[in-house]
Write a protein that holds these residues in place. Structure first.
Motif, PDB file in Angstrom:
ATOM      1  N   ARG A   1      42.783  30.691  25.717  1.00 34.72           N
ATOM      2  CA  ARG A   1      43.345  29.748  26.689  1.00 34.72           C
ATOM      3  C   ARG A   1      42.716  28.361  26.519  1.00 34.72           C
ATOM      4  O   ARG A   1      43.412  27.344  26.536  1.00 34.72           O
ATOM      5  CB  ARG A   1      43.121  30.243  28.106  1.00 34.72           C
TER       6      ARG A   1
ATOM      7  N   GLU B   1      48.418  34.620  30.265  1.00 33.14           N
ATOM      8  CA  GLU B   1      48.288  34.716  31.722  1.00 33.14           C
ATOM      9  C   GLU B   1      48.925  35.997  32.244  1.00 33.14           C
ATOM     10  O   GLU B   1      48.379  36.636  33.150  1.00 33.14           O
ATOM     11  CB  GLU B   1      48.905  33.476  32.375  1.00 33.14           C
ATOM     12  N   ASP B   2      50.064  36.385  31.668  1.00 30.36           N
ATOM     13  CA  ASP B   2      50.698  37.642  32.075  1.00 30.36           C
ATOM     14  C   ASP B   2      49.778  38.825  31.795  1.00 30.36           C
ATOM     15  O   ASP B   2      49.642  39.732  32.618  1.00 30.36           O
ATOM     16  CB  ASP B   2      52.028  37.851  31.355  1.00 30.36           C
TER      17      ASP B   2
ATOM     18  N   GLU C   1      46.477  38.777  31.480  1.00 28.98           N
ATOM     19  CA  GLU C   1      45.310  38.702  32.347  1.00 28.98           C
ATOM     20  C   GLU C   1      45.651  39.159  33.768  1.00 28.98           C
ATOM     21  O   GLU C   1      44.877  39.886  34.395  1.00 28.98           O
ATOM     22  CB  GLU C   1      44.777  37.274  32.375  1.00 28.98           C
ATOM     23  N   SER C   2      46.809  38.778  34.253  1.00 28.73           N
ATOM     24  CA  SER C   2      47.181  39.135  35.625  1.00 28.73           C
ATOM     25  C   SER C   2      47.512  40.625  35.764  1.00 28.73           C
ATOM     26  O   SER C   2      47.534  41.150  36.876  1.00 28.73           O
ATOM     27  CB  SER C   2      48.355  38.289  36.111  1.00 28.73           C
TER      28      SER C   2
ATOM     29  N   ASP D   1      39.990  33.945  27.706  1.00 29.04           N
ATOM     30  CA  ASP D   1      39.459  32.630  28.079  1.00 29.04           C
ATOM     31  C   ASP D   1      39.348  31.711  26.863  1.00 29.04           C
ATOM     32  O   ASP D   1      39.706  30.531  26.925  1.00 29.04           O
ATOM     33  CB  ASP D   1      38.079  32.756  28.727  1.00 29.04           C
TER      34      ASP D   1
END
Length: 194
Positions: A110, A39-40, A42-43, A107
């Protein structure tokens, strides 16, 4: 952890095992940490104004700076030998491929991690996985192993042991446990070791 038992049925194979409470907790914690890392990453991707219009998501065009994330999201292309034009063409190709494909790769990682978290018994005990769940476990456990192996600097030749006073000695035991968990599940998925 018990070995995996494959049970073939009319609706496809099922995979049974059991985890101790501390194993289930450890696995959940490791996979949750992996999700946080993804997530880090991706953000940190730049905002793409054309994504809404085209429907094509793009991600980072530069490789991760962290060695662990570099291992999870490696370059797409490595030249076989030094190119006479220098490294520019390979870097340009990697940048374009990374920008186009990294969102889908994140994705997939994840989804596998979330599927593992949804099927791991929260307090340990016996559990059963569908074939799709078992494949997600293999993928998520592999990603955790890659991340942990990078942190431990594990190469083709080991190490098999670290001195007890080494700050990462316990982590090597976890890495080896994950290796066994994954290996037994892969063997079961392939139809062996029933």
């Amino acid at each position: 952890m018990r070995k995996w038992k494959r049970v073939d049925g009319g609706d496809g194979p099922r995979f049974r095992s059991a985890l101790a409470a501390h194993e289930a907790d450890l696995l959940s914690s490791l996979v949750s940490s992996l999700l946080g890392m993804l997530e880090d990453r991706e953000s940190s991707a730049p905002v793409d104004e054309l994504a809404e219009i085209t429907g094509i998501r793009t991600g980072n065009s530069v490789p991760p700076q962290d060695d662990t994330m570099k291992r999870l999201l490696p370059d797409f292309y490595r030249p076989a030998r030094d190119h006479p034009a220098g490294s520019g063409p390979a870097e340009s190709l990697n940048s374009a491929l990374r920008s186009l494909h990294e969102p889908e790769i994140i994705d997939a990682k994840r989804e596998a991690a979330q599927r593992l978290l949804a099927t791991v018994p929260p307090t340990g005990g016996k559990f059963e996985l569908s074939e799709g769940d078992a494949q997600a476990w293999v993928s998520a456990v592999n990603d955790v192993r890659l991340a942990l192996g990078t942190m431990l600097e594990i190469g083709p030749d080991g190490p098999d042991r670290l001195p007890n006073e080494h700050p990462m000695a316990g982590h090597l035991d976890v890495y080896q446990w994950l290796t066994v968990l994954q290996e037994y599940l892969v063997v079961s998925l392939m139809g062996g070791a029933r």
